[in-house]
Write a protein that holds these residues in place. Sequence first.
Motif: not given
Length: 287
Positions: A216-235
């Motif tokens: 099945r399709e797995i895609v890479h979603v590109r984030l900017n640096q601020e968005q990336t930091a928020q992804q890490y906060v979420k986990i």
Amino acid sequence: MAILLTGGKGKTSMRVAGILKSAKIPFIMTSRKGDSGSSDTMPVAKFDWTDKSTYENPFQHSSLNGESISAIYIVMPEAEDPVTPSNAFIDYAVQKHGVKRFVLLSGTTAKKGGPVVGKIWEHLDQIGIEYCVLRATWIMENFAEWQYPTTIKDEGKIYTGCGDGKIPFVSAEDIAAVAVHALTSAKLPGEAFRVLGPELLTYDEAAAKFSKALGREIVHVRLNQEQTAQQYVKIGLPQAAAGFMAWLESNTASGQEATTNDDVERLTGRPPKNLDTYIQENKNAWL
């Protein structure tokens, strides 16, 4: 000879323990919970980086049967200031128990005297003790054991700020094998090694490998640096640590990880695992 492993039940520490157990080399793991988080085959001593009263516990643990600790695997604590407690424990181990060797886990961006882990590296160098720094690249196990198992399984997505940066993804098993070699060999293999996998891949290419293996399709979603930091906060990472991880991904996007070497095979006698093999071995994590 016995080995002390910090890092609790982390991705590399657990695998180092497994290799030592198979080789019948005495070892003791550490955890803030102590033996309540252990089993008969994986002895654990109560240890808290921020509580110096616990520093003695690993050295006196009954599972060692009187063996002295000769080497310590250092995985720095996840704290706002990991340097101060790490260096304090290193000094304690050397001065109070005569520990002769340390193996420090770091990322590939670490430099002696640089920020965070670089300060621990510098301290090891300054006190004149045997040491080896393992500068590991992005770990394959993050796909199944940290950031991505849920997003791959439920969304079919891998979120990163790594852009088109190429990465020599490495298995925690290979990091552990190099660590054991550095901890137990008669002669220290060297001051520092970049612990890398066998092939350079972008996250787009990694996503394509997941798509093929999972059907099945797995895609890479590109984030900017601020968005990336928020992804890490979420986990669950603190803001400072999340910002650092976002910087690492931005650094990767600029091409800083795009290199390979033969250190894993040279030190362990076998080639490092590739991502296709890792995905096949762990498919159930994303089904």
